[in-house]
Enzyme design. Structure first.
Site, PDB file in Angstrom:
ATOM      1  N   ALA A 164       0.852  -1.191   0.000  1.00 10.38           N
ATOM      2  CA  ALA A 164       0.000   0.000   0.000  1.00 10.38           C
ATOM      3  C   ALA A 164       0.886   1.239   0.000  1.00 10.38           C
ATOM      4  CB  ALA A 164      -0.914   0.007   1.221  1.00 10.38           C
ATOM      5  N   LYS A 165       0.502   2.236  -0.778  1.00 11.20           N
ATOM      6  CA  LYS A 165       1.289   3.471  -0.869  1.00 11.20           C
ATOM      7  C   LYS A 165       0.695   4.447   0.143  1.00 11.20           C
ATOM      8  CE  LYS A 165       3.326   6.411  -4.491  1.00 11.20           C
ATOM      9  NZ  LYS A 165       4.722   5.976  -4.347  1.00 11.20           N
ATOM     10  N   THR A 166       1.193   4.370   1.366  1.00  6.71           N
ATOM     11  CA  THR A 166       0.615   5.057   2.517  1.00  6.71           C
ATOM     12  C   THR A 166       1.492   6.227   2.933  1.00  6.71           C
ATOM     13  OG1 THR A 166      -0.115   2.858   3.233  1.00  6.71           O
ATOM     14  CG2 THR A 166      -0.375   4.669   4.793  1.00  6.71           C
ATOM     15  N   TYR A 170       6.079   6.689   4.799  1.00  5.10           N
ATOM     16  CA  TYR A 170       7.098   7.338   3.968  1.00  5.10           C
ATOM     17  C   TYR A 170       8.100   8.142   4.783  1.00  5.10           C
ATOM     18  CZ  TYR A 170       6.253   5.978  -0.814  1.00  5.10           C
ATOM     19  OH  TYR A 170       6.213   5.246  -1.977  1.00  5.10           O
TER      20      TYR A 170
END
Length: 315
Positions: A164-166, A170
């Site tokens: 998932a690009k959360t 990051y």
């Protein structure tokens, strides 16, 4: 072009926020927004390229697939369908008069009450577009970049979903990138908890050895990059053998014939040194050159290959 340069140039002035086009400076959130405090947001980075047929968004459908999928672990249901997000993005590009740009869709839990559980918080969505050149520098595409192996490890999928690009996780990439720049490098490489190579802070990694191409598999804790998938497809079409489920040790970085990054922002960027050890001949290698040229021929539509990967923005 940095963010401040872009804003000073007055290139963009509108953001799409929760179904409305609003002035850039009025696109604001409450200071107690859940996503701000706990990192409960998801996002995408997408490129729109200037082609002979006009602006064309690259692999928009695949980015939307990942955007909606990224919300699932957080019970974040995006309150707009694909058609609405597509129409909003195209209209933003038209309103700004952009021939090429970077596109940032983001969805996050907004403000209701502050606590770990976001269940009562509204789900909000915004889209911004702006001009953006080569992420790691224009010279980097030809000359390559110098990177360092970070002291920060990539988190494991047992801790935070790596597919998932959360927003929150990051910070891992931010720490690695800041460390690299403090030490005089352009970018970092992160190892996973087993000590194998995972990825860059915002890029996937490819290694070339004896004419064959290797890239860490999903089990190594990487993000399943859309540009990574593009490179794998193009490389195989060019006749290369691609090992897309590889385990790459740190030591293999020093003995590789070629290394390069892939990513929406980085596109296809060669790596010329790792921790001051020269990679191959210290220049962009022949395999990297071949793939990079094929990639740019594709996205700038100097070839008719893969028309299904493009969403054209009508005037």
């Amino acid at each position: 072009m940095g963010f401040e340069e872009m804003r000073d140039a007055g290139d963009v002035d509108t953001i799409w926020l929760d179904g409305e086009f609003v002035d850039w400076d009025d696109a604001q959130i409450h200071v107690l927004t859940h996503g701000l405090h706990y990192g409960t947001g998801i996002f995408e980075g997408v490129r729109c390229y200037d082609t002979e047929e006009g602006p064309a968004i690259f692999r928009w459908e695949e980015h939307l697939d990942r955007f909606y999928a990224s919300g699932k672990p957080y019970n974040l249901d995006i309150p707009f369908d694909r058609e609405e997000l597509t129409a909003a993005t195209k209209e933003l590009i038209r309103r700004q008069g952009l021939e090429s740009c970077y596109i940032r869709p983001i969805a996050y839990y907004g403000y209701d009450m502050l606590g770990l559980s976001p269940e009562s918080c509204p789900e909000q969505v915004a889209i911004a577009v702006w001009p953006w050149g080569a992420y790691l520098g224009e010279d980097a595409l030809e000359e390559g970049v110098e990177v360092t192996v970070s002291s920060w490890q990539k988190y494991a999928s047992s801790q935070i979903p790596t597919n998932a690009k959360t927003t929150g996780p990051y910070v891992n990439s931010v720490l690695a990138s800041l460390e690299a720049k403090r030490e005089g490098y352009v970018e970092a490489l992160l190892l996973n908890q087993e000590g194998n190579v995972a990825e860059g802070p915002g890029e996937n990694l490819f290694l070339v050895r004896d004419g064959e191409i290797y890239t860490p598999g999903l089990a190594e804790g990487i993000l399943d990059g859309i540009t990574r998938n593009t490179v794998i497809t193009l490389a195989r079409e060019l006749g290369y053998t691609v090992h897309d489920d590889a385990t790459i040790s740190r030591g293999e970085l020093n003995t590789a014939d070629e290394l390069f990054f892939s990513g929406t922002a980085a596109e296809v960027t060669p790596i010329r040194k790792v921790d001051n050890v020269v990679v191959g001949e210290g220049t962009r290698g022949p395999v990297t050159t071949d793939i990079q040229q094929t990639f740019f021929d594709l996205v700038e539509r100097r070839t008719d290959d893969h028309p299904e990967w493009f969403e054209h923005v009508e005037a």
